[in-house]
Each structure stands twice: as C-alpha cells, then as structure tokens.
Design a protein around this motif. Sequence first.
Motif, PDB file in Angstrom:
ATOM      1  N   ALA A 265      19.549  34.367   0.974  1.00 17.15           N
ATOM      2  CA  ALA A 265      20.048  33.485  -0.086  1.00 17.15           C
ATOM      3  C   ALA A 265      18.911  33.011  -0.983  1.00 17.15           C
ATOM      4  O   ALA A 265      19.106  32.814  -2.189  1.00 17.15           O
ATOM      5  N   SER A 266      17.722  32.842  -0.424  1.00 21.18           N
ATOM      6  CA  SER A 266      16.601  32.307  -1.200  1.00 21.18           C
ATOM      7  C   SER A 266      15.835  33.373  -1.970  1.00 21.18           C
ATOM      8  O   SER A 266      15.104  33.052  -2.909  1.00 21.18           O
ATOM      9  N   CYS A 267      15.985  34.641  -1.582  1.00 21.37           N
ATOM     10  CA  CYS A 267      15.171  35.680  -2.227  1.00 21.37           C
ATOM     11  C   CYS A 267      15.990  36.747  -2.928  1.00 21.37           C
ATOM     12  O   CYS A 267      15.441  37.736  -3.407  1.00 21.37           O
ATOM     13  N   GLY A 268      17.298  36.580  -2.981  1.00 22.09           N
ATOM     14  CA  GLY A 268      18.117  37.495  -3.765  1.00 22.09           C
ATOM     15  C   GLY A 268      18.488  38.787  -3.074  1.00 22.09           C
ATOM     16  O   GLY A 268      18.890  39.751  -3.742  1.00 22.09           O
ATOM     17  N   ALA A 269      18.374  38.851  -1.768  1.00 24.72           N
ATOM     18  CA  ALA A 269      18.767  40.055  -1.037  1.00 24.72           C
ATOM     19  C   ALA A 269      20.180  39.865  -0.476  1.00 24.72           C
ATOM     20  O   ALA A 269      20.482  38.829   0.104  1.00 24.72           O
ATOM     21  N   SER A 270      21.030  40.854  -0.659  1.00 22.00           N
ATOM     22  CA  SER A 270      22.406  40.752  -0.174  1.00 22.00           C
ATOM     23  C   SER A 270      22.509  41.231   1.265  1.00 22.00           C
ATOM     24  O   SER A 270      21.706  42.052   1.724  1.00 22.00           O
ATOM     25  N   ILE A 271      23.473  40.707   1.982  1.00 16.84           N
ATOM     26  CA  ILE A 271      23.752  41.142   3.348  1.00 16.84           C
ATOM     27  C   ILE A 271      25.143  41.776   3.362  1.00 16.84           C
ATOM     28  O   ILE A 271      26.135  41.091   3.099  1.00 16.84           O
ATOM     29  N   PRO A 272      25.231  43.074   3.637  1.00 18.08           N
ATOM     30  CA  PRO A 272      26.529  43.746   3.648  1.00 18.08           C
ATOM     31  C   PRO A 272      27.459  43.162   4.709  1.00 18.08           C
ATOM     32  O   PRO A 272      27.003  42.666   5.747  1.00 18.08           O
ATOM     33  N   ALA A 273      28.751  43.226   4.436  1.00 19.50           N
ATOM     34  CA  ALA A 273      29.738  42.679   5.373  1.00 19.50           C
ATOM     35  C   ALA A 273      29.650  43.348   6.737  1.00 19.50           C
ATOM     36  O   ALA A 273      29.861  42.712   7.774  1.00 19.50           O
ATOM     37  N   TRP A 274      29.322  44.646   6.754  1.00 21.49           N
ATOM     38  CA  TRP A 274      29.265  45.349   8.033  1.00 21.49           C
ATOM     39  C   TRP A 274      28.168  44.801   8.947  1.00 21.49           C
ATOM     40  O   TRP A 274      28.279  44.856  10.167  1.00 21.49           O
ATOM     41  N   MET A 275      27.115  44.229   8.348  1.00 18.03           N
ATOM     42  CA  MET A 275      26.055  43.645   9.172  1.00 18.03           C
ATOM     43  C   MET A 275      26.533  42.365   9.839  1.00 18.03           C
ATOM     44  O   MET A 275      26.234  42.121  11.018  1.00 18.03           O
ATOM     45  N   ALA A 276      27.256  41.551   9.083  1.00 18.03           N
ATOM     46  CA  ALA A 276      27.793  40.326   9.676  1.00 18.03           C
ATOM     47  C   ALA A 276      28.692  40.654  10.852  1.00 18.03           C
ATOM     48  O   ALA A 276      28.675  39.969  11.888  1.00 18.03           O
ATOM     49  N   GLU A 277      29.453  41.713  10.720  1.00 19.93           N
ATOM     50  CA  GLU A 277      30.344  42.125  11.809  1.00 19.93           C
ATOM     51  C   GLU A 277      29.545  42.596  13.022  1.00 19.93           C
ATOM     52  O   GLU A 277      29.878  42.280  14.168  1.00 19.93           O
ATOM     53  N   LEU A 278      28.460  43.333  12.772  1.00 22.84           N
ATOM     54  CA  LEU A 278      27.635  43.843  13.869  1.00 22.84           C
ATOM     55  C   LEU A 278      27.014  42.716  14.684  1.00 22.84           C
ATOM     56  O   LEU A 278      26.928  42.796  15.916  1.00 22.84           O
ATOM     57  N   PHE A 279      26.568  41.662  13.999  1.00 21.84           N
ATOM     58  CA  PHE A 279      25.876  40.577  14.688  1.00 21.84           C
ATOM     59  C   PHE A 279      26.808  39.451  15.130  1.00 21.84           C
ATOM     60  O   PHE A 279      26.362  38.485  15.742  1.00 21.84           O
ATOM     61  N   SER A 280      28.076  39.601  14.829  1.00 23.26           N
ATOM     62  CA  SER A 280      29.039  38.562  15.194  1.00 23.26           C
ATOM     63  C   SER A 280      29.087  38.358  16.704  1.00 23.26           C
ATOM     64  O   SER A 280      29.156  39.314  17.483  1.00 23.26           O
ATOM     65  N   GLY A 281      29.009  37.093  17.130  1.00 24.24           N
ATOM     66  CA  GLY A 281      29.111  36.747  18.538  1.00 24.24           C
ATOM     67  C   GLY A 281      27.837  36.899  19.339  1.00 24.24           C
ATOM     68  O   GLY A 281      27.848  36.739  20.569  1.00 24.24           O
ATOM     69  N   LEU A 282      26.706  37.199  18.665  1.00 27.23           N
ATOM     70  CA  LEU A 282      25.460  37.463  19.392  1.00 27.23           C
ATOM     71  C   LEU A 282      24.439  36.324  19.268  1.00 27.23           C
ATOM     72  O   LEU A 282      23.290  36.481  19.683  1.00 27.23           O
ATOM     73  N   ASP A 283      24.856  35.192  18.743  1.00 27.18           N
ATOM     74  CA  ASP A 283      23.914  34.083  18.547  1.00 27.18           C
ATOM     75  C   ASP A 283      23.254  33.646  19.845  1.00 27.18           C
ATOM     76  O   ASP A 283      22.076  33.260  19.864  1.00 27.18           O
ATOM     77  N   SER A 284      23.983  33.704  20.939  1.00 28.77           N
ATOM     78  CA  SER A 284      23.431  33.265  22.221  1.00 28.77           C
ATOM     79  C   SER A 284      23.082  34.438  23.133  1.00 28.77           C
ATOM     80  O   SER A 284      22.907  34.263  24.336  1.00 28.77           O
ATOM     81  N   ASP A 285      22.973  35.622  22.564  1.00 31.10           N
ATOM     82  CA  ASP A 285      22.666  36.823  23.350  1.00 31.10           C
ATOM     83  C   ASP A 285      21.508  37.567  22.680  1.00 31.10           C
ATOM     84  O   ASP A 285      21.708  38.595  22.032  1.00 31.10           O
ATOM     85  N   PRO A 286      20.283  37.044  22.833  1.00 35.65           N
ATOM     86  CA  PRO A 286      19.157  37.634  22.108  1.00 35.65           C
ATOM     87  C   PRO A 286      18.854  39.080  22.491  1.00 35.65           C
ATOM     88  O   PRO A 286      18.429  39.864  21.639  1.00 35.65           O
ATOM     89  N   ASP A 287      19.073  39.450  23.759  1.00 30.75           N
ATOM     90  CA  ASP A 287      18.768  40.820  24.173  1.00 30.75           C
ATOM     91  C   ASP A 287      19.636  41.824  23.420  1.00 30.75           C
ATOM     92  O   ASP A 287      19.136  42.822  22.878  1.00 30.75           O
ATOM     93  N   THR A 288      20.931  41.557  23.385  1.00 31.61           N
ATOM     94  CA  THR A 288      21.827  42.463  22.662  1.00 31.61           C
ATOM     95  C   THR A 288      21.546  42.413  21.168  1.00 31.61           C
ATOM     96  O   THR A 288      21.578  43.444  20.467  1.00 31.61           O
ATOM     97  N   ARG A 289      21.258  41.220  20.656  1.00 27.23           N
ATOM     98  CA  ARG A 289      20.977  41.065  19.228  1.00 27.23           C
ATOM     99  C   ARG A 289      19.765  41.902  18.822  1.00 27.23           C
ATOM    100  O   ARG A 289      19.778  42.572  17.783  1.00 27.23           O
ATOM    101  N   HIS A 290      18.721  41.902  19.642  1.00 25.54           N
ATOM    102  CA  HIS A 290      17.529  42.676  19.323  1.00 25.54           C
ATOM    103  C   HIS A 290      17.805  44.170  19.397  1.00 25.54           C
ATOM    104  O   HIS A 290      17.253  44.955  18.609  1.00 25.54           O
ATOM    105  N   LEU A 291      18.655  44.564  20.328  1.00 30.92           N
ATOM    106  CA  LEU A 291      19.031  45.973  20.431  1.00 30.92           C
ATOM    107  C   LEU A 291      19.760  46.419  19.166  1.00 30.92           C
ATOM    108  O   LEU A 291      19.482  47.482  18.604  1.00 30.92           O
ATOM    109  N   VAL A 292      20.685  45.588  18.708  1.00 31.88           N
ATOM    110  CA  VAL A 292      21.418  45.887  17.478  1.00 31.88           C
ATOM    111  C   VAL A 292      20.469  45.901  16.283  1.00 31.88           C
ATOM    112  O   VAL A 292      20.524  46.795  15.425  1.00 31.88           O
TER     113      VAL A 292
END
Length: 274
Positions: A196-223
């Motif tokens: 948001a601060s530097c003008g880079a967009s985040i595709p919707a598919w990325m939000a879907e990929l990382f959904s539900g992984l806030d408390s699961d760093p191991d899986t998040r890093h794998l993704v």
Amino acid sequence: MEQTLWQAVHKLAPLQPEFVSVTYGAGGSTRERTHATVCRLQKETGLRAAAHLTCVGATRDEIDAIARTYWDSGIRHIVALRGDPPTGVGTAYEPYPGGYAYAADLVEGLKRVADFEISVAAYPESHPQATSPQHDLDNLKRKIDAGATRAISQFFFDSEAYLRFVERAAAAGITVPIVPGILPITNFTRAIEFSASCGASIPAWMAELFSGLDSDPDTRHLVAATVAVEQCRQLHAEGVKNFHFYTLNRAELTVGICHMLGVRPKQPAEATAG
C-alpha cells in the motif's frame, strides 16, 4: 537487529551474490553505524557491499563527504535513492535545504565525487507519488542519463507488470539492466502494508494462498518460497538472468528459494590420486 543482520550475511555469503546492499541505517540509526556495517561486510566476508545513500536529511557537502569516505574505504557501489519524507511515508516530500533534491541530482553528484557504480530504484507499477506512469518513466530516464548503471525494481507480484515496464523502458531508450526485486513473504499482513505504501499490487490469488496461515509460520514460509520460485522461473523463461532479493535480514527463505532455483554454495573440489 545487528546480530540478526550478521546472521543473515553469513548464511547468504556462500551463495556468492554479485553484491549485497545495506539499507540506510542498518546496524543502527546513524550514518556512522551504517558506514561501519558496510565496510565490515566488505572487509570480513569478501562480498561486494553496496551502500544506500538518500537525499534526505543532509546537505550536498555532507553527502559528498560520506561518498568520499566510502570510496576511500574501497566501496565502489552506491544505491542512490531520493528517500522517504522524514514526516513519514505518504506525506509530501520536500527537498532538504542545501541538499540534493531528487535521486537524479544525487546520481549526478556522486559521479562528480568518484566513478561509482550506481544502482537506482525503478517502479514497475509506478511510484505512488508519480503523477503518471510516463512521468515515473521519465524520472527513471533522468537517473540513468545522470550516470546510473543499473536499476533495481520495487518488489512486485505480477510478473506481467514488470515485463511490460521493461518493454516501455526499452522503448524510452533505457538500456541499462532493470533487475527485478523479489520479496519473499514472511508476513502477509505486513506485505499488504508494504504494498500500500509503495504502489505494488497484490493479486487476489495471493490473498487466497495465504488465507488462514497467520498463525502457521511453517506452512506460510513454504507457500512463500513456492510463490517466489515460480515468479523467478516465469521471469527466467522470459530471459531474465539476474534477481535482487529483499531479504529483510531473514536469510532462510532466500537460501531455500535459491536452492530450488539451482543457486547453491560451491563445493570444494575433492582431492584425487593419480
């Protein structure tokens, strides 16, 4: 944070990157600490260090003096940036009194000090404060014409946006390499804030990929590693040969990504009898 930085440096050094850039203030909030970090990195690791310099908070004479000190210390590569406003990202930028106004001015000044190799910033999706994509591209051209030898892009997640930008830059007469900036995501919420601060967009598919992984760093890093590897492979298929990783002092993801891309520490040759 300084300990974390050196842990990252020693983990990344065996990959023998072309250079390692040190952001302004790394190792401390003062210029002196930044200078000490850059010089120590080059002296103790054998890596080529690139020091960030900005237009913010210093006069031309002060910046020129810093640059001369770097040159005298064997530092030959500067990343020249306008810098964020002291009042915070998103606020109006005002040139420092008696300082270099913008990055193109800084590049021109650095080239007067010494024959530095100079990298500058490029924005595939335009700088958030640019009045138009063409205005942003014209600004990049000014930085190149002033003497920059390379542009490093802001991070992006839409490879097509980068490729279209490179085509537009070539059409505008920009012939220096525009190295894609790759950001391995360690924290998706923070990545949204960065974007948001530097003008880079985040595709919707990325939000879907990382959904539900806030408390699961191991899986998040794998993704995150998988996403970055796929991005690099897409760009490599389009002829891109060099990549700039924003490690944010977290080396593990970058090391894993490089391993999957075939970039690994060189093994010493085995002794043979004969």
